[in-house]
Design a protein around this motif. Structure first.
Motif, PDB file in Angstrom:
ATOM      1  N   TRP A 372       0.934  -1.210   0.257  1.00 21.43           N
ATOM      2  CA  TRP A 372      -0.270   0.163   0.037  1.00 21.43           C
ATOM      3  C   TRP A 372       0.694   1.445   0.030  1.00 21.43           C
ATOM      4  CZ3 TRP A 372      -5.010   0.735  -0.982  1.00 21.43           C
ATOM      5  CH2 TRP A 372      -5.781  -0.284  -0.712  1.00 21.43           C
ATOM      6  N   GLU A 373       2.152   1.205   0.598  1.00 24.70           N
ATOM      7  CA  GLU A 373       2.903   2.307   0.850  1.00 24.70           C
ATOM      8  C   GLU A 373       3.450   2.695  -0.883  1.00 24.70           C
ATOM      9  OE1 GLU A 373       6.803   3.990   2.979  1.00 24.70           O
ATOM     10  OE2 GLU A 373       5.753   2.256   3.709  1.00 24.70           O
ATOM     11  N   HIS A 374       3.835   1.515  -1.243  1.00 27.04           N
ATOM     12  CA  HIS A 374       4.353   1.685  -2.743  1.00 27.04           C
ATOM     13  C   HIS A 374       3.050   2.385  -3.622  1.00 27.04           C
ATOM     14  CE1 HIS A 374       8.360  -0.165  -2.755  1.00 27.04           C
ATOM     15  NE2 HIS A 374       7.642  -1.242  -2.144  1.00 27.04           N
ATOM     16  N   TYR A 375       2.036   1.986  -3.479  1.00 28.41           N
ATOM     17  CA  TYR A 375       0.799   2.206  -4.388  1.00 28.41           C
ATOM     18  C   TYR A 375       0.572   3.886  -4.050  1.00 28.41           C
ATOM     19  CZ  TYR A 375      -3.789   2.598  -6.092  1.00 28.41           C
ATOM     20  OH  TYR A 375      -5.152   2.937  -6.793  1.00 28.41           O
ATOM     21  N   THR A 376       0.710   4.137  -2.670  1.00 28.36           N
ATOM     22  CA  THR A 376       0.229   5.730  -2.553  1.00 28.36           C
ATOM     23  C   THR A 376       1.592   6.484  -2.889  1.00 28.36           C
ATOM     24  OG1 THR A 376       1.088   5.127  -0.242  1.00 28.36           O
ATOM     25  CG2 THR A 376      -1.171   5.072  -0.473  1.00 28.36           C
ATOM     26  N   ARG A 377       2.732   6.218  -2.624  1.00 26.03           N
ATOM     27  CA  ARG A 377       3.944   6.800  -3.150  1.00 26.03           C
ATOM     28  C   ARG A 377       3.956   6.926  -4.550  1.00 26.03           C
ATOM     29  NH1 ARG A 377       7.923   3.746  -1.912  1.00 26.03           N
ATOM     30  NH2 ARG A 377       7.888   4.093   0.173  1.00 26.03           N
ATOM     31  N   PHE A 378       3.386   6.063  -5.336  1.00 29.33           N
ATOM     32  CA  PHE A 378       3.358   6.271  -6.869  1.00 29.33           C
ATOM     33  C   PHE A 378       2.325   7.225  -7.088  1.00 29.33           C
ATOM     34  CE2 PHE A 378       0.690   5.226 -10.507  1.00 29.33           C
ATOM     35  CZ  PHE A 378       1.789   5.248 -11.563  1.00 29.33           C
ATOM     36  N   LYS A 401      -8.953   7.812  -1.627  1.00 34.24           N
ATOM     37  CA  LYS A 401      -9.416   6.482  -1.419  1.00 34.24           C
ATOM     38  C   LYS A 401      -8.473   5.314  -0.854  1.00 34.24           C
ATOM     39  CE  LYS A 401     -12.064   3.052  -4.227  1.00 34.24           C
ATOM     40  NZ  LYS A 401     -12.755   2.911  -5.540  1.00 34.24           N
ATOM     41  N   ALA A 402      -7.184   5.508  -1.674  1.00 31.64           N
ATOM     42  CA  ALA A 402      -6.366   4.611  -1.194  1.00 31.64           C
ATOM     43  C   ALA A 402      -6.009   4.607   0.159  1.00 31.64           C
ATOM     44  CB  ALA A 402      -4.978   4.672  -2.116  1.00 31.64           C
ATOM     45  N   TYR A 403      -5.543   5.851   0.890  1.00 34.73           N
ATOM     46  CA  TYR A 403      -5.548   5.914   1.939  1.00 34.73           C
ATOM     47  C   TYR A 403      -6.670   5.486   3.182  1.00 34.73           C
ATOM     48  CZ  TYR A 403      -1.269   9.023   1.251  1.00 34.73           C
ATOM     49  OH  TYR A 403      -0.187   9.527   0.664  1.00 34.73           O
ATOM     50  N   LYS A 404      -7.790   5.836   2.662  1.00 35.78           N
ATOM     51  CA  LYS A 404      -8.921   5.543   3.650  1.00 35.78           C
ATOM     52  C   LYS A 404      -8.994   3.883   3.539  1.00 35.78           C
ATOM     53  CE  LYS A 404     -11.397   9.782   3.247  1.00 35.78           C
ATOM     54  NZ  LYS A 404     -12.815  10.301   2.684  1.00 35.78           N
ATOM     55  N   THR A 405      -8.701   3.177   2.468  1.00 31.45           N
ATOM     56  CA  THR A 405      -9.009   1.853   2.277  1.00 31.45           C
ATOM     57  C   THR A 405      -7.868   1.034   2.946  1.00 31.45           C
ATOM     58  OG1 THR A 405      -9.929   2.069   0.106  1.00 31.45           O
ATOM     59  CG2 THR A 405      -9.079   0.046   0.743  1.00 31.45           C
ATOM     60  N   ALA A 406      -6.630   1.567   3.007  1.00 30.77           N
ATOM     61  CA  ALA A 406      -5.386   0.992   3.956  1.00 30.77           C
ATOM     62  C   ALA A 406      -5.716   1.206   5.387  1.00 30.77           C
ATOM     63  CB  ALA A 406      -4.108   1.618   3.096  1.00 30.77           C
ATOM     64  N   GLN A 407      -6.097   2.569   5.532  1.00 33.96           N
ATOM     65  CA  GLN A 407      -6.518   2.543   7.163  1.00 33.96           C
ATOM     66  C   GLN A 407      -7.444   1.619   7.565  1.00 33.96           C
ATOM     67  OE1 GLN A 407      -8.094   6.458   7.943  1.00 33.96           O
ATOM     68  NE2 GLN A 407      -6.979   6.530   9.861  1.00 33.96           N
ATOM     69  N   LYS A 408      -8.556   1.449   6.815  1.00 34.87           N
ATOM     70  CA  LYS A 408      -9.599   0.577   7.319  1.00 34.87           C
ATOM     71  C   LYS A 408      -9.347  -0.720   7.340  1.00 34.87           C
ATOM     72  CE  LYS A 408     -14.236  -0.652   5.949  1.00 34.87           C
ATOM     73  NZ  LYS A 408     -15.288  -0.529   4.978  1.00 34.87           N
ATOM     74  N   LYS A 409      -8.234  -1.130   6.447  1.00 30.81           N
ATOM     75  CA  LYS A 409      -7.737  -2.502   6.584  1.00 30.81           C
ATOM     76  C   LYS A 409      -6.530  -2.752   7.459  1.00 30.81           C
ATOM     77  CE  LYS A 409      -9.394  -3.943   2.017  1.00 30.81           C
ATOM     78  NZ  LYS A 409      -8.923  -4.433   0.521  1.00 30.81           N
ATOM     79  N   ASP A 410      -6.184  -1.482   8.078  1.00 33.48           N
ATOM     80  CA  ASP A 410      -4.915  -1.454   9.160  1.00 33.48           C
ATOM     81  C   ASP A 410      -3.686  -1.811   8.204  1.00 33.48           C
ATOM     82  OD1 ASP A 410      -4.053  -1.081  11.470  1.00 33.48           O
ATOM     83  OD2 ASP A 410      -4.131  -3.300  12.095  1.00 33.48           O
ATOM     84  N   PHE A 411      -3.649  -1.087   7.025  1.00 38.03           N
ATOM     85  CA  PHE A 411      -2.385  -1.402   6.246  1.00 38.03           C
ATOM     86  C   PHE A 411      -1.493  -0.150   6.155  1.00 38.03           C
ATOM     87  CE2 PHE A 411      -4.190  -5.435   4.529  1.00 38.03           C
ATOM     88  CZ  PHE A 411      -3.609  -6.076   5.231  1.00 38.03           C
ATOM     89  N   LEU A 412      -2.003   1.034   6.803  1.00 36.13           N
ATOM     90  CA  LEU A 412      -1.296   2.284   6.492  1.00 36.13           C
ATOM     91  C   LEU A 412      -0.131   2.330   7.392  1.00 36.13           C
ATOM     92  CD1 LEU A 412      -2.364   4.470   4.866  1.00 36.13           C
ATOM     93  CD2 LEU A 412      -3.155   5.709   6.634  1.00 36.13           C
ATOM     94  N   SER A 413       0.963   2.596   6.888  1.00 40.15           N
ATOM     95  CA  SER A 413       2.466   2.607   7.494  1.00 40.15           C
ATOM     96  C   SER A 413       2.568   4.202   8.071  1.00 40.15           C
ATOM     97  CB  SER A 413       3.465   2.375   6.344  1.00 40.15           C
ATOM     98  OG  SER A 413       3.470   3.311   5.449  1.00 40.15           O
ATOM     99  N   PRO A 414       3.499   4.290   8.965  1.00 39.00           N
ATOM    100  CA  PRO A 414       3.897   5.895   9.378  1.00 39.00           C
ATOM    101  C   PRO A 414       4.268   6.539   8.226  1.00 39.00           C
ATOM    102  CG  PRO A 414       5.054   4.170  10.789  1.00 39.00           C
ATOM    103  CD  PRO A 414       4.466   3.431   9.700  1.00 39.00           C
ATOM    104  N   ALA A 415       5.043   6.230   7.047  1.00 36.44           N
ATOM    105  CA  ALA A 415       5.327   7.020   6.005  1.00 36.44           C
ATOM    106  C   ALA A 415       4.247   7.442   5.152  1.00 36.44           C
ATOM    107  CB  ALA A 415       6.336   6.319   5.007  1.00 36.44           C
ATOM    108  N   SER A 416       3.023   6.577   5.204  1.00 40.25           N
ATOM    109  CA  SER A 416       1.767   6.785   4.581  1.00 40.25           C
ATOM    110  C   SER A 416       0.687   8.013   5.342  1.00 40.25           C
ATOM    111  CB  SER A 416       0.904   5.622   4.391  1.00 40.25           C
ATOM    112  OG  SER A 416       1.722   4.586   3.450  1.00 40.25           O
ATOM    113  N   TYR A 417       0.881   7.911   6.463  1.00 41.23           N
ATOM    114  CA  TYR A 417       0.404   8.752   7.488  1.00 41.23           C
ATOM    115  C   TYR A 417       0.959  10.262   7.248  1.00 41.23           C
ATOM    116  CZ  TYR A 417      -2.762   5.986   9.957  1.00 41.23           C
ATOM    117  OH  TYR A 417      -3.775   5.095  10.720  1.00 41.23           O
ATOM    118  N   LEU A 418       2.476  10.265   7.007  1.00 44.97           N
ATOM    119  CA  LEU A 418       3.057  11.415   6.671  1.00 44.97           C
ATOM    120  C   LEU A 418       2.553  12.112   5.419  1.00 44.97           C
ATOM    121  CD1 LEU A 418       6.642  10.697   8.237  1.00 44.97           C
ATOM    122  CD2 LEU A 418       5.098  12.267   9.328  1.00 44.97           C
TER     123      LEU A 418
END
Length: 633
Positions: A372-378, A401-418
């Motif tokens: 998910w981090e690779h996806y959001t970074r892209f 949408k990607a951030y919210k989905t990853a957060q809902k599935k508990d896959f959001l990393s610290p870098a993604s939150y930043l």
């Protein structure tokens, strides 16, 4: 030793006489040359010769040869016959290199210098011998194999010899990534040159069934547009000119075989040799993703490489099915060369949609926080690049949408939150950015970067200390060994004091509390670890603030209290010494102030030496003490 030097000097006589007869050098200059060479020769003959002496000798001879050539041109000396002085200087330089390499055979840098000199003089035959000797001495140095193969191909137009060198080098260095990459590049350059020649000859669209038609078109040999290519061997193509009857056999080939020899279907011209090199490379180095990605980068410099690139992508998909970096690389490949494409081009939009769709499949097949981090970074990368409002809106919505989905599935990393908070801040939604940063610290309380971002976003109006103080307290409670958080906290405290929000007693209490917390932390065995710098940081900031608020007297009281109650490191004492020096520079009380400062410095040095009992540390303190006492006197 003297006999050998004298022998070498006698060998120079005919050359020097020729130079004098031509008027290139005067008699006085000839004597100076002899004197200089004598000095160098004796230096080379001492019991333990040094490499630098050989290099200085070679440098002198190179400069002398350059001067000879310039003077010959200036004096307009022309002769149909080459005389001894025309080549003796270069020959001597070769001789110097040979002598130094007999003594220092293992020095690769010397071999490279020798090769570069020979290249500069166009000594093709000599270069072949040099490469052979260098490779024999250093068969495990890929750079030598690459240079030798490059020279054979580019200078001698000998693709067969270049291939042989590369293959031999790979047999001895099968895990050398640079050798595999350069061999791959060699085959691509070879095919590219063949295509260029066919285009010039006007046969690039005609059916070619023989080597003779591919390699030798009926054209003028002196044509300036001709490109010299290495000879293609009969192992690669059928020789139509064979007189044994193969010409008639070729004419009777089936139509499918004839079609296979057309440019569009010719396996060699389609890059078969490069693909074979790649297949062997991934067998030798099977689990190295950056190694495979480099082949794609090399392909970018050549034409008609789609088939080869597709093979590399398929091999990555096959061999790295659970690797998030590999899956991300494959998903982003549709825009791998987008830097060369106008982002407003419809092809770009099509490629972007393909990337997003493939990333969607990746996060479903490989649901991890890294994927998910690779996806959001892209998405974030291209959101920052595009200028079209519709595209930016599309990417922003996809990213949200990607951030919210990853957060809902508990896959959001610290870098993604930043990055999520950063995106919201770019969109001028500070309140939501604060909320995301807060959620990030709740999920990852040990993330220093998230706490730093949350604190930056929560800077209140002037004077509202109570709203921000708890954030620092909570951040340091979860990250007590963070040098970054302690630094910004202490900076914030001093800033509040400067703006009269905090009083002296409040700040003193804060520093005392900070010292208590950092002193109780266990030190790390790594001397460069942040935790080992915390105590010094707090103590030095405390003393610096004391000097600013109450002058040197208060600073002395503070550092004396620290020394008596704690065990500061030598850097703390050094900072106190610097403080005393600075105070003496600003002082106006004359000898009395200097005497007091000197006594305090002596005491600081005495305490520091007790702490730093290592021999090397004591020497350093002795040097600093001498410099400081000189300053006071």
């Amino acid at each position: 030793m003297a006999d050998t030097v004298q022998y070498y000097l006698e060998q120079m006589v005919p050359e020097l006489e020729d130079l004098e007869q031509k008027g290139i050098f005067s008699k006085a200059e000839i004597k100076s040359i002899v004197k200089k060479r004598t000095k160098f020769e004796y230096a080379l003959k001492r019991r333990i010769s040094k490499k630098v002496d050989y290099l200085r000798y070679a440098e002198y001879e190179m400069n002398l040869e350059a001067l000879r050539k310039k003077r010959k041109v200036r004096l307009d000396i022309k002769s149909n016959k080459t005389s001894l002085s025309d080549y003796a200087g270069v020959r001597r330089i070769y001789f110097i290199f040979e002598r130094v390499l007999r003594k220092f055979k293992g020095d690769v840098a010397l071999w490279l210098q020798y090769i570069e000199f020979a290249k500069g003089n166009g000594a093709s035959r000599t270069l072949g011998k040099i490469f052979a000797s260098a490779i024999q001495m250093h068969p495990t140095k890929p750079s030598l194999w690459i240079m030798a193969a490059s020279w054979e191909f580019e200078e001698n137009a000998n693709i067969v010899a270049a291939r042989v060198l590369m293959q031999r080098g790979l047999r001895l260095n099968s895990t050398s990534t640079s050798l595999w990459h350069e061999y791959f590049r060699l085959e691509l350059v070879y095919v590219e040159k063949i295509k260029a020649r066919r285009k010039i000859l006007g046969i690039d669209q005609r059916s070619q069934s023989t080597l003779e038609e591919l390699e030798a078109g009926q054209t003028d040999a002196n044509d300036d547009n001709m490109i010299m290519l290495p000879k293609i061997t009969g192992e690669e193509f059928v020789d139509e000119a064979d007189e044994t009857g193969e010409k008639g056999a070729v004419r009777k080939m089936e139509e499918s075989m004839v079609e296979a020899l057309k440019e569009n279907n010719n396996p060699v011209l389609e890059g078969l040799l490069g693909r074979i090199v790649y297949r062997n490379a991934i067998v030798a180095i099977p689990n190295n993703l950056p190694f495979r990605k480099k082949f794609i980068d090399i392909y970018a410099d050549f034409s008609d490489t789609e088939m080869g690139e597709q093979e590399i992508y398929e091999s990555i998909r096959r061999d790295f099915p659970q690797n998030t970096e590999a899956r991300s690389y494959l998903a982003a490949r549709h825009l791998s060369r987008a830097n060369e494409v106008d982002v407003e081009n419809p092809e770009f939009v099509k490629g972007l949609r393909s990337c997003v769709e493939e990333f969607g499949r990746c996060v479903e097949e490989l649901p991890t926080s890294e994927m998910w981090e690779h996806y959001t970074r892209f998405l974030e990368q291209w959101r920052r690049k595009v200028t079209d409002e519709n595209l930016k809106l599309y990417l922003t919505k996809s990213l949200t949408k990607a951030y919210k989905t990853a957060q809902k599935k508990d896959f959001l990393s610290p870098a993604s939150y930043l990055t999520w908070a950063g995106m919201l801040l770019d969109e001028s939604d500070r309140t939501q950015a604060q909320s995301i940063a807060k959620q990030g610290t709740q999920k990852y309380p040990a993330s220093v970067e998230l706490w730093s971002t949350r604190i930056d976003l929560a800077i209140p109006a002037m004077g509202e200390v109570e709203q921000q103080q708890p954030l620092y307290v909570e951040a340091l409670r979860n990250n007590p060994a963070s040098l970054k958080l302690w630094t910004i906290y202490l900076d914030w405290l001093v800033l509040q004091w400067q703006e009269s929000v905090l009083e002296d007693k409040d700040l003193e209490e804060a520093f005392t509390d900070a010292m208590t917390k950092t002193t109780t932390l266990l030190p790390s065995t790594d001397p460069d670890a942040d935790i080992n710098k915390l105590k010094d940081l707090v103590m030095m900031r405390y003393v610096e603030w004391a000097a600013r608020s109450g002058g040197i007297k208060k600073a002395r009281a503070v550092y004396k209290q620290i020394v008596s109650g704690s065990f500061p490191n030598p850097k703390f004492y050094e900072a106190c010494v610097r403080l005393e020096q600075a105070q003496s520079e600003r002082g106006t009380a004359g000898q009395l102030l200097s005497k007091i400062a000197q006594e305090r410095v002596e005491w600081l040095f005495e305490m520091a030496v007790r702490v730093d009992e290592r021999r090397d540390g004591m020497w350093n303190w002795d040097c600093l003490f001498d410099v400081t006492m000189t300053f006071f006197h």
